[in-house]
Design a protein around this motif. Structure first.
Motif, PDB file in Angstrom:
ATOM      1  N   TRP A  82       0.825  -1.244  -0.133  1.00 59.44           N
ATOM      2  CA  TRP A  82       0.133   0.042   0.083  1.00 59.44           C
ATOM      3  C   TRP A  82       1.031   1.200  -0.057  1.00 59.44           C
ATOM      4  O   TRP A  82       0.487   2.260  -0.739  1.00 59.44           O
ATOM      5  CB  TRP A  82      -1.041   0.022   1.165  1.00 59.44           C
ATOM      6  N   ARG A  83       1.846   1.345   1.161  1.00 63.02           N
ATOM      7  CA  ARG A  83       2.571   2.462   1.085  1.00 63.02           C
ATOM      8  C   ARG A  83       3.468   2.607  -0.141  1.00 63.02           C
ATOM      9  O   ARG A  83       3.651   3.996  -0.442  1.00 63.02           O
ATOM     10  CB  ARG A  83       3.395   2.528   2.482  1.00 63.02           C
ATOM     11  N   PHE A  84       4.061   1.787  -0.839  1.00 65.23           N
ATOM     12  CA  PHE A  84       5.217   2.191  -1.655  1.00 65.23           C
ATOM     13  C   PHE A  84       5.055   1.468  -3.079  1.00 65.23           C
ATOM     14  O   PHE A  84       5.587   1.780  -3.819  1.00 65.23           O
ATOM     15  CB  PHE A  84       6.462   1.347  -1.044  1.00 65.23           C
ATOM     16  N   GLY A  85       4.063   0.666  -3.110  1.00 65.84           N
ATOM     17  CA  GLY A  85       3.737  -0.046  -4.329  1.00 65.84           C
ATOM     18  C   GLY A  85       3.681   0.973  -5.479  1.00 65.84           C
ATOM     19  O   GLY A  85       4.032   1.053  -6.663  1.00 65.84           O
ATOM     20  N   THR A  86       2.466   1.956  -5.437  1.00 65.77           N
ATOM     21  CA  THR A  86       2.174   3.137  -6.319  1.00 65.77           C
ATOM     22  C   THR A  86       3.454   3.751  -6.776  1.00 65.77           C
ATOM     23  O   THR A  86       3.464   3.821  -8.165  1.00 65.77           O
ATOM     24  CB  THR A  86       0.949   3.767  -5.659  1.00 65.77           C
ATOM     25  N   PHE A  87       4.048   4.224  -5.798  1.00 70.37           N
ATOM     26  CA  PHE A  87       5.111   5.149  -6.119  1.00 70.37           C
ATOM     27  C   PHE A  87       6.340   4.430  -6.619  1.00 70.37           C
ATOM     28  O   PHE A  87       7.036   4.899  -7.794  1.00 70.37           O
ATOM     29  CB  PHE A  87       5.756   5.978  -4.983  1.00 70.37           C
ATOM     30  N   ALA A  88       6.463   2.952  -6.642  1.00 73.27           N
ATOM     31  CA  ALA A  88       7.503   2.217  -7.248  1.00 73.27           C
ATOM     32  C   ALA A  88       6.869   1.934  -8.449  1.00 73.27           C
ATOM     33  O   ALA A  88       7.854   1.802  -9.602  1.00 73.27           O
ATOM     34  CB  ALA A  88       7.827   0.936  -6.375  1.00 73.27           C
ATOM     35  N   ALA A  89       5.802   1.750  -8.688  1.00 68.67           N
ATOM     36  CA  ALA A  89       5.304   1.538 -10.187  1.00 68.67           C
ATOM     37  C   ALA A  89       5.627   2.749 -11.125  1.00 68.67           C
ATOM     38  O   ALA A  89       6.060   2.653 -12.306  1.00 68.67           O
ATOM     39  CB  ALA A  89       3.703   1.274 -10.039  1.00 68.67           C
ATOM     40  N   ALA A  90       5.161   3.981 -10.354  1.00 70.73           N
ATOM     41  CA  ALA A  90       5.310   5.067 -11.182  1.00 70.73           C
ATOM     42  C   ALA A  90       7.097   5.399 -11.403  1.00 70.73           C
ATOM     43  O   ALA A  90       7.486   5.685 -12.460  1.00 70.73           O
ATOM     44  CB  ALA A  90       5.222   6.445 -10.340  1.00 70.73           C
ATOM     45  N   LEU A  91       7.967   5.195 -10.601  1.00 65.85           N
ATOM     46  CA  LEU A  91       9.365   5.204 -10.746  1.00 65.85           C
ATOM     47  C   LEU A  91       9.785   4.263 -11.832  1.00 65.85           C
ATOM     48  O   LEU A  91      10.656   4.617 -12.589  1.00 65.85           O
ATOM     49  CB  LEU A  91      10.251   4.678  -9.420  1.00 65.85           C
ATOM     50  N   ALA A  92       9.491   2.989 -11.824  1.00 62.39           N
ATOM     51  CA  ALA A  92       9.746   1.856 -12.958  1.00 62.39           C
ATOM     52  C   ALA A  92       9.134   2.637 -14.239  1.00 62.39           C
ATOM     53  O   ALA A  92       9.818   2.235 -15.030  1.00 62.39           O
ATOM     54  CB  ALA A  92       8.882   0.579 -12.750  1.00 62.39           C
ATOM     55  N   ALA A  93       8.010   3.210 -14.308  1.00 61.98           N
ATOM     56  CA  ALA A  93       7.411   3.802 -15.453  1.00 61.98           C
ATOM     57  C   ALA A  93       8.423   4.858 -15.894  1.00 61.98           C
ATOM     58  O   ALA A  93       8.516   4.834 -17.208  1.00 61.98           O
ATOM     59  CB  ALA A  93       6.070   4.261 -15.280  1.00 61.98           C
ATOM     60  N   VAL A  94       8.666   5.660 -15.144  1.00 66.57           N
ATOM     61  CA  VAL A  94       9.831   6.733 -15.356  1.00 66.57           C
ATOM     62  C   VAL A  94      11.033   6.362 -16.040  1.00 66.57           C
ATOM     63  O   VAL A  94      11.662   6.532 -17.128  1.00 66.57           O
ATOM     64  CB  VAL A  94      10.034   7.723 -14.447  1.00 66.57           C
ATOM     65  N   ALA A  95      11.585   5.174 -15.176  1.00 65.66           N
ATOM     66  CA  ALA A  95      13.073   4.614 -15.844  1.00 65.66           C
ATOM     67  C   ALA A  95      12.718   4.034 -17.262  1.00 65.66           C
ATOM     68  O   ALA A  95      13.431   4.140 -18.150  1.00 65.66           O
ATOM     69  CB  ALA A  95      13.323   3.788 -14.808  1.00 65.66           C
ATOM     70  N   SER A  96      11.668   3.217 -17.456  1.00 66.76           N
ATOM     71  CA  SER A  96      11.341   2.752 -18.804  1.00 66.76           C
ATOM     72  C   SER A  96      11.288   3.449 -19.834  1.00 66.76           C
ATOM     73  O   SER A  96      11.669   3.464 -20.951  1.00 66.76           O
ATOM     74  CB  SER A  96      10.001   1.801 -18.532  1.00 66.76           C
ATOM     75  N   LEU A  97      10.659   4.589 -19.670  1.00 67.91           N
ATOM     76  CA  LEU A  97      10.345   5.575 -20.566  1.00 67.91           C
ATOM     77  C   LEU A  97      11.662   6.467 -21.200  1.00 67.91           C
ATOM     78  O   LEU A  97      11.928   6.619 -22.408  1.00 67.91           O
ATOM     79  CB  LEU A  97       9.356   6.552 -20.563  1.00 67.91           C
ATOM     80  N   MET A  98      12.408   6.561 -20.117  1.00 72.53           N
ATOM     81  CA  MET A  98      13.836   7.106 -20.347  1.00 72.53           C
ATOM     82  C   MET A  98      14.448   6.292 -21.175  1.00 72.53           C
ATOM     83  O   MET A  98      15.301   6.633 -22.092  1.00 72.53           O
ATOM     84  CB  MET A  98      14.530   7.422 -19.271  1.00 72.53           C
ATOM     85  N   VAL A  99      14.589   4.757 -20.787  1.00 73.00           N
ATOM     86  CA  VAL A  99      15.339   3.935 -21.484  1.00 73.00           C
ATOM     87  C   VAL A  99      15.004   3.746 -22.994  1.00 73.00           C
ATOM     88  O   VAL A  99      15.795   3.884 -23.859  1.00 73.00           O
ATOM     89  CB  VAL A  99      15.650   2.556 -20.859  1.00 73.00           C
ATOM     90  N   VAL A 100      13.654   3.801 -23.288  1.00 69.44           N
ATOM     91  CA  VAL A 100      13.314   3.411 -24.490  1.00 69.44           C
ATOM     92  C   VAL A 100      13.303   4.546 -25.484  1.00 69.44           C
ATOM     93  O   VAL A 100      13.878   4.353 -26.660  1.00 69.44           O
ATOM     94  CB  VAL A 100      11.870   2.991 -24.495  1.00 69.44           C
ATOM     95  N   ILE A 101      13.194   5.703 -25.159  1.00 67.11           N
ATOM     96  CA  ILE A 101      13.150   6.980 -25.865  1.00 67.11           C
ATOM     97  C   ILE A 101      14.646   7.297 -26.037  1.00 67.11           C
ATOM     98  O   ILE A 101      14.926   7.646 -27.124  1.00 67.11           O
ATOM     99  CB  ILE A 101      12.477   8.179 -25.296  1.00 67.11           C
ATOM    100  N   ARG A 102      15.295   7.072 -25.415  1.00 71.68           N
ATOM    101  CA  ARG A 102      16.833   7.184 -25.332  1.00 71.68           C
ATOM    102  C   ARG A 102      17.562   6.498 -26.619  1.00 71.68           C
ATOM    103  O   ARG A 102      18.355   6.703 -27.338  1.00 71.68           O
ATOM    104  CB  ARG A 102      17.886   6.730 -23.815  1.00 71.68           C
ATOM    105  N   HIS A 103      17.033   5.179 -26.622  1.00 73.92           N
ATOM    106  CA  HIS A 103      17.424   4.274 -27.790  1.00 73.92           C
ATOM    107  C   HIS A 103      16.566   4.179 -28.806  1.00 73.92           C
ATOM    108  O   HIS A 103      16.978   3.463 -29.866  1.00 73.92           O
ATOM    109  CB  HIS A 103      17.462   2.826 -26.998  1.00 73.92           C
ATOM    110  N   THR A 104      15.893   4.898 -28.984  1.00 74.50           N
ATOM    111  CA  THR A 104      14.902   5.096 -30.211  1.00 74.50           C
ATOM    112  C   THR A 104      14.760   6.559 -30.696  1.00 74.50           C
ATOM    113  O   THR A 104      15.844   6.958 -31.677  1.00 74.50           O
ATOM    114  CB  THR A 104      13.345   4.610 -30.085  1.00 74.50           C
TER     115      THR A 104
END
Length: 524
Positions: A82-104
């Motif tokens: 409850w306390r950390f799941g939502t924010f961890a998901a948002a962090l994973a989303a930010v990291a993922s979008l940065m990786v994909v756009i960096r290499h495309t």
């Protein structure tokens, strides 16, 4: 089919080599945030009765549900989810979008992809390698989260890990689509971030209206899907199939789009034309380039202030009679009453987030330089300092604006005199500007290390937000400029640290601009 994927393995190895620092750091931060929650919450709520009471109070508090989501289970693992799941998901989303756009899209924008495509590289190989790099990142997150929470229950730990990593992959696929639609990496990141912000807002609105997580708005959000996996509370494994379906559908759309355009082209092309009239000056051009970002941050801070201001009265429900929780709030926000401590904590959080805007605004000028767009401007009767000043005015002035809006939102929602809260918000500026000055120094004196300014801002955010809960020593907290500011409202105003940080900002900025004047321009 194999021809269009030729070279995927080589490009994937190249992507992983280029991100050999970025991917492990993001994975450790995201997964470590969740794993560290066990010790933190166990120290706060060490008994079953305390955890049950917390779950009941948070479920009944609509403001808390909008921020963290509903509490589905009162076990230690359930509270961590409850306390950390939502924010961890948002962090994973930010990291993922940065990786994909960096290499495309970024590779196409800089011209490197065209050089690579001249060799034996299939049309869809770059997109595939970028998604595989994002998959490696999110797989690492899943492993860290699962291992860190395995002691609370293997099934729940795996479910939470897959929910967080799956959310990251959803936004990796969203970024893959955005990279086909837009003409620049900046626009692709902005579009994907806007989708993430909308998803978070939908989830918050849905959870504020219902305590069960069953709102239609929540189910419209990928972040809401991660929440509804219900780790450690009777796992809903079928929700992961919804996440998988979204990843496959978006990836298929991206594959179709990338096969229908040329390298460097896009489906949403920007309008060409000379800079005339209001765009004829360097400052006006900087404003034109950054006004969308500033508007988004301004709206976000105002709305965030309104939301958090409405939660001040509920701060007592969070803490209750828990002395450990009260100690954390007072360490973060001062010992002048729980409401003032909560307000000071929120003001400090807004300050640390404003530092991300300021750093990003400074580094926008660095991006213009590396993309080769600054050189034609400076070839005319335009000095480097005048060109840089336009971007720095947005960085320093824009951070003041968004903090003022956050303070106004807090005061209006809390229903008290806006003066003290607005003043408390603006007191954060010297620390924000110090990090912006560091970004100027790195850009001007060591442009290849300019992106390290993001690391400094992220470190300050981690120290300020998580450090008190982990009971880090004061010496560690003082590594952040925010640790030296007076904790307002509630405490007396202390001018020496404010003036010292302002002077440090001036020195860092001056040194950075001096370095910019002396060095050659860089385009890589």
């Amino acid at each position: 089919m194999s021809a269009v994927l030729t070279g995927t393995g080589t490009l994937t190895r190249l992507a992983l080599r280029r991100d050999r620092i970025m991917i492990p750091v993001w994975a450790l931060v995201t997964g470590g945030l969740v794993a560290s929650g066990v010790g933190s919450l166990e120290g706060l709520y060490g008994t079953a009765a305390a955890r049950t009471e917390l779950a009941a109070s948070m479920t009944a508090n609509s403001s808390m549900r909008s921020l963290y989501g509903p509490v589905f289970g009162d076990s230690l693992g359930g509270l961590v989810a409850w306390r950390f799941g939502t924010f961890a998901a948002a962090l994973a989303a930010v990291a993922s979008l940065m990786v994909v756009i960096r290499h495309t899209r970024e590779e196409e924008e800089t011209g490197r992809q065209e050089m690579l495509s001249a060799g034996a590289v299939g049309r869809r190989a770059p997109l595939t390698s970028a998604l595989l790099a994002a998959l490696a990142l999110n797989t690492a997150v899943v492993v860290i989260v699962t291992a860190g929470l395995a002691g609370q229950g293997a099934a729940g730990a795996l479910a939470l890990g897959l929910a967080v990593g799956g959310t990251g992959m959803v936004f990796a696929a969203v970024a893959a689509v955005a990279a086909q639609l837009t003409e620049s990496a900046r626009l692709a990141r902005g579009l994907t971030a806007a989708v993430l912000g909308l998803a978070f807002a939908l989830r918050a609105a849905g959870d504020a209206g219902t305590p069960t997580g069953g709102s239609v708005l929540t189910w419209l959000s990928p972040v809401g899907w991660a929440e509804n996996v219900r780790a450690f509370a009777g796992e809903r494994w079928w929700v992961l199939l919804l996440i998988l379906a979204a990843v496959l559908l978006l990836t298929a759309v991206a594959y179709v789009l990338t096969g229908r355009r040329d390298v460097g082209a896009s489906f949403l092309a920007t309008r060409p034309g000379p800079a005339e009239g209001r765009l004829a000056s360097a400052g006006a051009l900087a404003w034109r380039l950054q006004r969308g970002s500033l508007l988004g941050w301004s709206l976000g801070f105002l709305l965030g202030g309104l939301v958090f201001g409405g939660m001040v009265e509920g701060a007592a429900d969070i803490v209750g009679d828990n002395e450990r929780a009260r100690e954390i709030f007072e360490r973060m926000g001062g010992q002048s009453g729980l409401s003032n401590a909560f307000l000071a904590t929120m003001v400090s959080l807004f300050g640390m987030l404003a530092a991300l805007f300021a750093v990003g605004s400074v580094l926008r000028a660095h991006g213009e330089e590396t993309a080769g767009r600054a050189e034609p401007l400076l070839a005319n009767a335009l000095g480097r300092l005048r060109w840089a000043t336009g971007h720095l005015l947005i960085a320093f002035g824009g951070s003041a604006l968004i903090l003022a809006l956050a303070g106004l939102g807090l005061a209006l929602s809390y229903g008290r005199d806006p003066g003290p809260v607005l003043g408390a918000s603006l007191v954060q500026l010297p620390a924000v500007w110090t990090l912006a000055g560091l970004a100027v120094l790195l850009w001007g004196a060591a442009p290849r290390a300019a992106t390290a300014a993001w690391g400094a801002a992220g470190l300050c955010l981690a120290l300020g937000w998580i450090g008190p809960a982990l009971d880090l020593p004061q010496a560690a907290l003082d590594l952040s400029p925010f640790g030296h500011l007076p904790k307002l409202p509630g405490q007396e105003m202390a001018w020496p640290p404010v003036l010292a940080l302002t002077a440090l900002t001036a020195a860092l900025t001056a040194a950075g601009l001096a370095g910019l004047r002396r060095r050659d321009l860089t385009t890589s």
